[in-house]
Design an enzyme around this catalytic site. Structure first.
Site, PDB file in Angstrom:
ATOM      1  N   SER A  46     -21.434  -8.116 -39.773  1.00  0.00           N
ATOM      2  CA  SER A  46     -20.219  -7.290 -39.917  1.00  0.00           C
ATOM      3  C   SER A  46     -19.034  -8.240 -39.939  1.00  0.00           C
ATOM      4  O   SER A  46     -18.233  -8.299 -39.024  1.00  0.00           O
ATOM      5  CB  SER A  46     -20.109  -6.294 -38.767  1.00  0.00           C
ATOM      6  OG  SER A  46     -19.826  -6.937 -37.554  1.00  0.00           O
ATOM      7  N   HIS A 159     -25.877  -3.543 -37.234  1.00  0.00           N
ATOM      8  CA  HIS A 159     -26.933  -4.361 -36.624  1.00  0.00           C
ATOM      9  C   HIS A 159     -28.238  -3.609 -36.397  1.00  0.00           C
ATOM     10  O   HIS A 159     -29.185  -4.161 -35.837  1.00  0.00           O
ATOM     11  CB  HIS A 159     -26.452  -4.936 -35.280  1.00  0.00           C
ATOM     12  CG  HIS A 159     -25.325  -5.896 -35.431  1.00  0.00           C
ATOM     13  ND1 HIS A 159     -24.526  -6.273 -34.392  1.00  0.00           N
ATOM     14  CD2 HIS A 159     -24.870  -6.566 -36.515  1.00  0.00           C
ATOM     15  CE1 HIS A 159     -23.612  -7.131 -34.822  1.00  0.00           C
ATOM     16  NE2 HIS A 159     -23.797  -7.324 -36.111  1.00  0.00           N
ATOM     17  N   GLN A 167     -21.090  -0.334 -32.933  1.00  0.00           N
ATOM     18  CA  GLN A 167     -22.008  -1.465 -33.154  1.00  0.00           C
ATOM     19  C   GLN A 167     -22.664  -1.980 -31.866  1.00  0.00           C
ATOM     20  O   GLN A 167     -23.821  -2.370 -31.861  1.00  0.00           O
ATOM     21  CB  GLN A 167     -21.230  -2.586 -33.834  1.00  0.00           C
ATOM     22  CG  GLN A 167     -22.030  -3.790 -34.213  1.00  0.00           C
ATOM     23  CD  GLN A 167     -21.177  -4.808 -34.950  1.00  0.00           C
ATOM     24  OE1 GLN A 167     -20.891  -4.648 -36.123  1.00  0.00           O
ATOM     25  NE2 GLN A 167     -20.744  -5.852 -34.264  1.00  0.00           N
ATOM     26  N   GLU A 168     -21.882  -2.009 -30.767  1.00  0.00           N
ATOM     27  CA  GLU A 168     -22.420  -2.617 -29.538  1.00  0.00           C
ATOM     28  C   GLU A 168     -21.998  -1.848 -28.297  1.00  0.00           C
ATOM     29  O   GLU A 168     -20.813  -1.567 -28.106  1.00  0.00           O
ATOM     30  CB  GLU A 168     -21.912  -4.064 -29.425  1.00  0.00           C
ATOM     31  CG  GLU A 168     -22.288  -4.902 -30.629  1.00  0.00           C
ATOM     32  CD  GLU A 168     -21.653  -6.293 -30.626  1.00  0.00           C
ATOM     33  OE1 GLU A 168     -21.231  -6.752 -29.545  1.00  0.00           O
ATOM     34  OE2 GLU A 168     -21.585  -6.885 -31.707  1.00  0.00           O
ATOM     35  N   GLU A 209     -29.234  -7.994 -32.240  1.00  0.00           N
ATOM     36  CA  GLU A 209     -28.788  -8.776 -31.084  1.00  0.00           C
ATOM     37  C   GLU A 209     -29.645  -8.519 -29.852  1.00  0.00           C
ATOM     38  O   GLU A 209     -29.245  -8.820 -28.718  1.00  0.00           O
ATOM     39  CB  GLU A 209     -27.299  -8.495 -30.815  1.00  0.00           C
ATOM     40  CG  GLU A 209     -26.441  -8.963 -31.982  1.00  0.00           C
ATOM     41  CD  GLU A 209     -24.947  -8.937 -31.704  1.00  0.00           C
ATOM     42  OE1 GLU A 209     -24.526  -8.414 -30.660  1.00  0.00           O
ATOM     43  OE2 GLU A 209     -24.202  -9.464 -32.547  1.00  0.00           O
ATOM     44  N   ASP A 246     -18.150  -2.719 -28.695  1.00  0.00           N
ATOM     45  CA  ASP A 246     -17.639  -3.304 -29.943  1.00  0.00           C
ATOM     46  C   ASP A 246     -17.819  -2.241 -31.015  1.00  0.00           C
ATOM     47  O   ASP A 246     -18.942  -1.951 -31.436  1.00  0.00           O
ATOM     48  CB  ASP A 246     -18.392  -4.584 -30.325  1.00  0.00           C
ATOM     49  CG  ASP A 246     -17.804  -5.213 -31.588  1.00  0.00           C
ATOM     50  OD1 ASP A 246     -16.813  -4.656 -32.129  1.00  0.00           O
ATOM     51  OD2 ASP A 246     -18.327  -6.251 -32.042  1.00  0.00           O
ATOM     52  N   GLU A 289     -13.622  -3.523 -28.433  1.00  0.00           N
ATOM     53  CA  GLU A 289     -13.404  -4.548 -29.471  1.00  0.00           C
ATOM     54  C   GLU A 289     -13.275  -3.871 -30.831  1.00  0.00           C
ATOM     55  O   GLU A 289     -14.031  -2.945 -31.137  1.00  0.00           O
ATOM     56  CB  GLU A 289     -14.606  -5.498 -29.442  1.00  0.00           C
ATOM     57  CG  GLU A 289     -14.559  -6.613 -30.456  1.00  0.00           C
ATOM     58  CD  GLU A 289     -15.797  -7.506 -30.303  1.00  0.00           C
ATOM     59  OE1 GLU A 289     -16.365  -7.588 -29.187  1.00  0.00           O
ATOM     60  OE2 GLU A 289     -16.207  -8.101 -31.313  1.00  0.00           O
ATOM     61  N   ASP A 316     -11.476  -9.020 -32.927  1.00  0.00           N
ATOM     62  CA  ASP A 316     -12.496  -9.866 -33.560  1.00  0.00           C
ATOM     63  C   ASP A 316     -12.139  -9.979 -35.050  1.00  0.00           C
ATOM     64  O   ASP A 316     -11.490 -10.950 -35.461  1.00  0.00           O
ATOM     65  CB  ASP A 316     -13.872  -9.240 -33.336  1.00  0.00           C
ATOM     66  CG  ASP A 316     -14.983  -9.909 -34.122  1.00  0.00           C
ATOM     67  OD1 ASP A 316     -14.748 -10.996 -34.691  1.00  0.00           O
ATOM     68  OD2 ASP A 316     -16.103  -9.360 -34.198  1.00  0.00           O
ATOM     69  N   LYS A 338     -15.089 -16.812 -32.433  1.00  0.00           N
ATOM     70  CA  LYS A 338     -16.314 -17.176 -33.140  1.00  0.00           C
ATOM     71  C   LYS A 338     -15.975 -18.405 -33.982  1.00  0.00           C
ATOM     72  O   LYS A 338     -15.277 -18.279 -35.007  1.00  0.00           O
ATOM     73  CB  LYS A 338     -16.753 -16.035 -34.061  1.00  0.00           C
ATOM     74  CG  LYS A 338     -17.217 -14.768 -33.363  1.00  0.00           C
ATOM     75  CD  LYS A 338     -17.342 -13.651 -34.389  1.00  0.00           C
ATOM     76  CE  LYS A 338     -18.086 -12.446 -33.841  1.00  0.00           C
ATOM     77  NZ  LYS A 338     -17.974 -11.292 -34.771  1.00  0.00           N
ATOM     78  N   HIS A 366     -21.264 -15.255 -29.906  1.00  0.00           N
ATOM     79  CA  HIS A 366     -22.316 -15.570 -30.875  1.00  0.00           C
ATOM     80  C   HIS A 366     -22.086 -14.758 -32.147  1.00  0.00           C
ATOM     81  O   HIS A 366     -21.121 -14.004 -32.231  1.00  0.00           O
ATOM     82  CB  HIS A 366     -23.667 -15.211 -30.261  1.00  0.00           C
ATOM     83  CG  HIS A 366     -23.836 -13.719 -30.059  1.00  0.00           C
ATOM     84  ND1 HIS A 366     -25.050 -13.109 -29.948  1.00  0.00           N
ATOM     85  CD2 HIS A 366     -22.909 -12.709 -29.969  1.00  0.00           C
ATOM     86  CE1 HIS A 366     -24.896 -11.800 -29.803  1.00  0.00           C
ATOM     87  NE2 HIS A 366     -23.608 -11.537 -29.795  1.00  0.00           N
ATOM     88  N   ARG A 367     -23.005 -14.855 -33.115  1.00  0.00           N
ATOM     89  CA  ARG A 367     -23.021 -13.965 -34.270  1.00  0.00           C
ATOM     90  C   ARG A 367     -24.339 -13.194 -34.251  1.00  0.00           C
ATOM     91  O   ARG A 367     -25.278 -13.572 -33.568  1.00  0.00           O
ATOM     92  CB  ARG A 367     -22.920 -14.749 -35.600  1.00  0.00           C
ATOM     93  CG  ARG A 367     -21.684 -15.607 -35.777  1.00  0.00           C
ATOM     94  CD  ARG A 367     -20.377 -14.886 -35.636  1.00  0.00           C
ATOM     95  NE  ARG A 367     -20.201 -13.718 -36.494  1.00  0.00           N
ATOM     96  CZ  ARG A 367     -19.293 -13.630 -37.475  1.00  0.00           C
ATOM     97  NH1 ARG A 367     -18.514 -14.666 -37.752  1.00  0.00           N
ATOM     98  NH2 ARG A 367     -19.154 -12.522 -38.170  1.00  0.00           N
ATOM     99  N   SER A 368     -24.404 -12.145 -35.063  1.00  0.00           N
ATOM    100  CA  SER A 368     -25.658 -11.372 -35.083  1.00  0.00           C
ATOM    101  C   SER A 368     -26.801 -12.201 -35.680  1.00  0.00           C
ATOM    102  O   SER A 368     -27.956 -12.058 -35.290  1.00  0.00           O
ATOM    103  CB  SER A 368     -25.462 -10.071 -35.852  1.00  0.00           C
ATOM    104  OG  SER A 368     -24.868 -10.300 -37.111  1.00  0.00           O
ATOM    105  N   LYS A 389     -20.205 -13.371 -25.095  1.00  0.00           N
ATOM    106  CA  LYS A 389     -21.076 -12.379 -25.725  1.00  0.00           C
ATOM    107  C   LYS A 389     -22.231 -13.134 -26.361  1.00  0.00           C
ATOM    108  O   LYS A 389     -22.012 -13.941 -27.263  1.00  0.00           O
ATOM    109  CB  LYS A 389     -20.318 -11.668 -26.855  1.00  0.00           C
ATOM    110  CG  LYS A 389     -19.550 -10.436 -26.449  1.00  0.00           C
ATOM    111  CD  LYS A 389     -18.783  -9.873 -27.655  1.00  0.00           C
ATOM    112  CE  LYS A 389     -19.688  -9.273 -28.727  1.00  0.00           C
ATOM    113  NZ  LYS A 389     -18.909  -8.569 -29.788  1.00  0.00           N
TER     114      LYS A 389
HETATM  115  P1  PGA Z   1     -21.451 -10.128 -36.494  1.00  0.00           P
HETATM  116  O1  PGA Z   1     -21.246  -9.144 -35.260  1.00  0.00           O
HETATM  117  O2  PGA Z   1     -21.894 -11.429 -35.976  1.00  0.00           O
HETATM  118  O3  PGA Z   1     -22.470  -9.411 -37.326  1.00  0.00           O
HETATM  119  O4  PGA Z   1     -20.108 -10.209 -37.179  1.00  0.00           O
HETATM  120  C1  PGA Z   1     -20.758  -9.543 -34.032  1.00  0.00           C
HETATM  121  C2  PGA Z   1     -19.455  -8.889 -33.700  1.00  0.00           C
HETATM  122  O5  PGA Z   1     -18.914  -8.091 -34.497  1.00  0.00           O
HETATM  123  O6  PGA Z   1     -18.900  -9.156 -32.642  1.00  0.00           O
HETATM  124 ZN    ZN Z   2     -17.095  -7.687 -33.127  1.00  0.00          ZN
END
Ligand code: PGA
Ligand code: ZN
Length: 422
Positions: A46, A159, A167-168, A209, A246, A289, A316, A338, A366-368, A389
């Site tokens: 994402s 994800h 998403q999270e 994740e 998130d 987030e 983010d 990131k 981190h990233r997904s 994270k």
């Molecule tokens: P991504 O997701 O690594 O797929 O961008 C992580 C996030 O959005 O924090």
């Molecule tokens: Zn995010």
């Protein structure tokens, strides 16, 4: 040989796989005298539209176009000749040389995946050259604070293939005395959550994740399940554990409103902010987030007015670790960091400094699409992050970072956990 300044003697990149089976770049830097260190770059799903460019080959005959041979070649034949012979401790110079060589605003020529792999490998090698752990090389003698983990136990959005639009859903052990206790809280809660999901007939398959990806009624149900799973193990909601979300709402942006990708539910900006306010009044929510879209400054302002006092609002996609976007300002009070969103360690550090000057909290992420590389853990400690994270405490590419933090905590003479609450 002057041990204080080991020069770069070799730079070699290669194409490896990330945890989703997609190619990514790993670079190994060798210093004079033979010390080596490697770094691999992660990849998002994402991704914010303002992120630095990740160079992909686009050759449909290899990995569906996702190969990174061009980025690898850029490291080996373009970046290497420019930084060979430079002192490995001169991180800002090395990063500046790469930025100048690229010459674009978003790293589209060399690829942020190429530059970041070199930037991180140089730093890791320099630390080895100084015989210091990476976190101490970065942070100095008094580096002793471990970040609070935000553990993504329920996955949705881009994800996972389930019906959840957020998403999270993350568990945050706010009351743990040590990082090791925080991690244990996350793992115990994850196992109880699995049991509950199974008992209720839900899927216990996991998302990118490592968190579970069940089909649930709504956000409230996901949060309730998370907190119930924690309570089973004696962790009190609001005291020992909190929840972080998130939303990744950039994916929901329509003209002047938001439409959730899966449920197709529509919100005005104020209705979405009101939805978050209700959630924060019902549950102990520590942070939200990307609650609004990456370019929706008005939405962020509305969100901040509604919940900005009781909740961390994390940018983010909004900031993409980009110093220029942080300087522009926004109604967020925390920065998600990131390194691959910007492409070098120097710019990452600049982003963190700017955010700190503005009183914002720092979350290393981190990233997904991750690798087994654990550099993120050292960055989090060395750069003084409040939170980290790294997904669920399940799956090797996620636990690599958490396990490294366990080692760092053991290694420190007087470790502190969670400066945020002290
Ligand atoms: P991504 O997701 O690594 O797929 O961008 C992580 C996030 O959005 O924090
Ligand atoms: Zn995010």
């Amino acid at each position: 040989m002057d041990e204080k300044c080991l020069r770069i003697a070799g730079v070699k990149a290669e194409e490896i796989l990330d945890c989703r089976g997609n190619p990514t770049v790993r670079t190994t830097v060798t210093l004079e005298g033979g010390i080596t260190a490697s770094a691999s770059v992660p990849s998002g799903a994402s991704t914010g539209s303002h992120e630095a460019a990740e160079l992909r080959d686009g050759d449909e005959n290899r990995y569906g176009g996702l190969g990174v041979l061009q980025a690898v070649e850029n490291v080996n034949s373009k970046i290497a000749p420019v930084i060979l012979g430079v002192c490995s401790c001169d991180q800002t110079r090395i990063d500046s040389l790469m930025i100048a060589l690229d010459g674009t605003k978003n790293r589209s020529k060399l690829g942020a995946n190429a530059t970041l792999s070199v930037s991180l490998a140089v730093c890791a090698a320099a630390a080895r050259g100084k015989r210091e752990p990476l976190y101490r090389y970065l942070g100095g003698t008094f580096t002793d604070v471990l970040p609070i983990p935000m553990m993504n136990l329920i996955n949705g959005g881009a994800h996972a293939g389930n019906n959840l639009d957020v998403q999270e859903f993350m568990l945050v052990p706010i009351g743990a005395p040590t990082f090791a206790d925080a991690l244990r809280c996350g793992a115990e809660t994850a196992h109880s959550l699995k049991k509950i999901l199974k008992e209720q007939g839900h899927s216990t398959a996991v998302g990118d994740e490592g968190g579970f990806a069940p089909n649930l009624e709504n956000d409230e149900e996901a949060i309730s399940l998370l907190l119930r799973a924690a309570e089973i193990n004696g962790y009190r909601p609001g005291k020992d554990v909190a929840v972080s979300l998130d939303v990744a709402a950039s994916a929901w942006v329509r003209k002047n409103s938001y439409v959730q990708t899966k449920s197709k539910q529509k919100f005005t900006k104020s209705a979405l902010a009101e939805h978050y306010r209700k959630l924060t009044s019902e549950f102990p929510i520590l942070s939200i987030e990307d609650g609004m879209g990456e370019d929706d400054r008005e939405g962020w302002r509305i969100l901040s007015e509604k919940v900005g006092k009781s909740c961390l609002l994390v940018g983010d996609d909004l900031f993409v670790t980009n110093p220029d976007r942080i300087r522009e300002g926004a109604a967020a009070n925390a920065l998600l960091v990131k390194p691959n969103q910007i492409g070098t360690l120097t710019e990452t550090v600049e982003a963190i400094r700017l955010a700190r000057q503005r009183g914002m909290k720092i979350i290393l992420s981190h990233r997904s699409g991750e690798t087994e590389d654990a550099t993120l853990a050292d960055l989090a400690v060395g750069l003084g992050a409040d939170f980290i994270k790294s997904g669920a405490p399940i799956r090797g590419e996620r636990t690599a970072k958490y396990n490294r933090l366990l080692s760092i905590e053991r290694e420190l003479f007087r470790p502190e956990y969670g400066s945020f609450f002290s």
